[in-house]
Scaffold this active site. Structure first.
Site, PDB file in Angstrom:
ATOM      1  N   MET A 146       4.879   1.687  13.475  1.00 24.25           N
ATOM      2  CA  MET A 146       3.877   1.753  12.401  1.00 24.25           C
ATOM      3  C   MET A 146       3.588   3.193  11.965  1.00 24.25           C
ATOM      4  O   MET A 146       2.718   3.429  11.134  1.00 24.25           O
ATOM      5  CB  MET A 146       2.578   1.081  12.834  1.00 24.25           C
ATOM      6  CG  MET A 146       1.800   1.828  13.892  1.00 24.25           C
ATOM      7  SD  MET A 146       0.098   1.210  14.064  1.00 24.25           S
ATOM      8  CE  MET A 146      -0.588   1.698  12.479  1.00 24.25           C
ATOM      9  N   GLY A 149      -0.853   7.588  13.515  1.00 24.74           N
ATOM     10  CA  GLY A 149      -1.271   8.973  13.414  1.00 24.74           C
ATOM     11  C   GLY A 149      -2.707   9.113  12.975  1.00 24.74           C
ATOM     12  O   GLY A 149      -3.458   8.134  12.895  1.00 24.74           O
ATOM     13  N   TYR A 182       3.068   6.706   5.052  1.00 25.41           N
ATOM     14  CA  TYR A 182       1.743   6.533   5.646  1.00 25.41           C
ATOM     15  C   TYR A 182       1.646   5.175   6.343  1.00 25.41           C
ATOM     16  O   TYR A 182       1.746   4.135   5.711  1.00 25.41           O
ATOM     17  CB  TYR A 182       0.677   6.646   4.547  1.00 25.41           C
ATOM     18  CG  TYR A 182      -0.743   6.353   5.003  1.00 25.41           C
ATOM     19  CD1 TYR A 182      -1.384   7.175   5.924  1.00 25.41           C
ATOM     20  CD2 TYR A 182      -1.431   5.251   4.505  1.00 25.41           C
ATOM     21  CE1 TYR A 182      -2.676   6.915   6.328  1.00 25.41           C
ATOM     22  CE2 TYR A 182      -2.728   4.980   4.903  1.00 25.41           C
ATOM     23  CZ  TYR A 182      -3.345   5.817   5.820  1.00 25.41           C
ATOM     24  OH  TYR A 182      -4.631   5.547   6.225  1.00 25.41           O
ATOM     25  N   ARG A 183       1.487   5.203   7.663  1.00 28.52           N
ATOM     26  CA  ARG A 183       1.299   4.027   8.512  1.00 28.52           C
ATOM     27  C   ARG A 183       2.425   2.997   8.390  1.00 28.52           C
ATOM     28  O   ARG A 183       2.213   1.819   8.597  1.00 28.52           O
ATOM     29  CB  ARG A 183      -0.061   3.368   8.221  1.00 28.52           C
ATOM     30  CG  ARG A 183      -1.264   4.257   8.454  1.00 28.52           C
ATOM     31  CD  ARG A 183      -1.337   4.740   9.904  1.00 28.52           C
ATOM     32  NE  ARG A 183      -2.474   5.648  10.051  1.00 28.52           N
ATOM     33  CZ  ARG A 183      -2.407   6.969   9.926  1.00 28.52           C
ATOM     34  NH1 ARG A 183      -1.234   7.536   9.659  1.00 28.52           N
ATOM     35  NH2 ARG A 183      -3.467   7.725  10.062  1.00 28.52           N
ATOM     36  N   GLN A 184       3.619   3.459   8.088  1.00 27.12           N
ATOM     37  CA  GLN A 184       4.772   2.549   8.089  1.00 27.12           C
ATOM     38  C   GLN A 184       6.045   3.363   8.289  1.00 27.12           C
ATOM     39  O   GLN A 184       6.151   4.493   7.830  1.00 27.12           O
ATOM     40  CB  GLN A 184       4.817   1.708   6.816  1.00 27.12           C
ATOM     41  CG  GLN A 184       4.975   2.484   5.526  1.00 27.12           C
ATOM     42  CD  GLN A 184       6.428   2.663   5.121  1.00 27.12           C
ATOM     43  OE1 GLN A 184       7.315   1.926   5.559  1.00 27.12           O
ATOM     44  NE2 GLN A 184       6.675   3.627   4.255  1.00 27.12           N
TER      45      GLN A 184
END
Length: 306
Positions: A146, A149, A182-184
């Site tokens: 994912m 962070g 971002y987040r992937q």
């Protein structure tokens, strides 16, 4: 599952052994999540690539540190895989063929390695690149999948090579091979992050610790109770927590789940909360906040791997 011998598992639970020697137990998933909710499933404690390939022969889910996750009260029907043994070990020795005086490429770090302990060990070695992930209660595989962070850094800041176990076999990729953001990570759902090599900047323990302390300051106002973490992604750079707070929802309680008074983008378990309580709070937020919000949580059941 092809059970062989059936030794006694923890707390009297009967464990089975698959044909590859993998221990298999039916367990409540709540014990593996930071929220502390979730019903039962068949849990496979996978220790090798062969065992992982066997476990992936039928529909499965991969469960790492259990953060960012809300599991249904009824559990899930699929196998749930936990990386352990050699797949939860780390080799931080610099690779002499890939490292330079300014940059270290490590040996293999298993997908089941807890991220907080890894970040602390890197700090002691004076290796910089992952300090922005300080405090994230994840395992390496899930954090990579994912791209976990904070505003101060993410997993892809410190990756060199990612080993993936796929339905077709094992392959290695680099961050440049993936459409991460971002987040992937862009890693397909039916691929498991088994190991990674890290690429880190040579620094000093004190300098890395200072960066960790700076990043950790942003977490001081977050709730300390059982929580999956942030519920929603920030839409267009706007704080999701601020939007939820402005909608008057901070402190809203349904059952034993609560929108945290400390930070409105966190849902906490007051003790004995259910997944249904959490889902009801998520629905309430969506109904009251006028800006469309995208979940940061993963919900089980949802899509499982084939």
């Amino acid at each position: 599952m092809d059970p062989g011998a059936r030794p006694r598992g923890r707390r009297g639970v009967t464990a089975a052994v698959s044909r590859s020697g993998t221990r298999v137990e039916r367990l409540p998933l709540s014990r593996f999540t930071t929220l502390g909710v979730g019903g039962e499933a068949e849990v496979w404690f996978v220790t090798s690539h062969d065992a992982l390939a066997e476990a992936m022969e039928r529909p499965y889910r991969i469960l790492g540190g259990g953060s960012n996750l809300v599991i249904a009260d009824a559990g899930v029907p699929e196998r749930v895989l936990r990386l352990s043994g050699p797949l939860a070990e780390r080799d931080l020795t610099p690779d002499p063929l890939l490292s330079t005086p300014a940059r270290v490429v490590t040996g293999w770090v298993g997908g089941g390695v807890p991220l907080p302990g890894l970040v602390r060990q890197l700090q002691k070695l004076g290796l910089s690149g992952l300090e922005g992930t300080v405090g994230i209660p994840a395992q390496v595989g899930g954090a990579v999948w994912m791209n976990a962070g904070t505003r101060y850094g993410e997993m892809f800041d410190g990756l060199h090579t990612i080993e993936l176990v796929t339905p077709e076999g094992t392959r290695q990729v680099t961050p440049d091979d993936l459409p991460w953001g971002y987040r992937q990570s862009g890693i397909p759902r039916n691929h498991v992050v088994s190991r990674v090599r890290l690429a880190l900047t040579v620094s000093t323990p004190d300098a890395v610790l200072a960066k960790m302390d700076f990043a950790d300051q942003a977490r001081r106002g977050q709730p300390k109770m059982k929580t999956p973490g942030c519920a929603f992604k920030n839409p267009g750079g706007v704080s999701a927590g601020q939007l939820i707070d402005e909608a008057g929802l901070k402190g809203t309680r349904i059952g034993n789940a609560l929108i945290a008074p400390e930070h409105a983008n966190f849902i906490v378990n007051l003790g004995g909360a259910t997944a249904a309580d959490v889902h009801a709070l998520l629905d309430t937020v969506r109904a009251r906040v006028k800006v469309p919000l995208e979940l940061e949580y993963e919900l089980w059941p949802g899509q499982a791997e084939p």
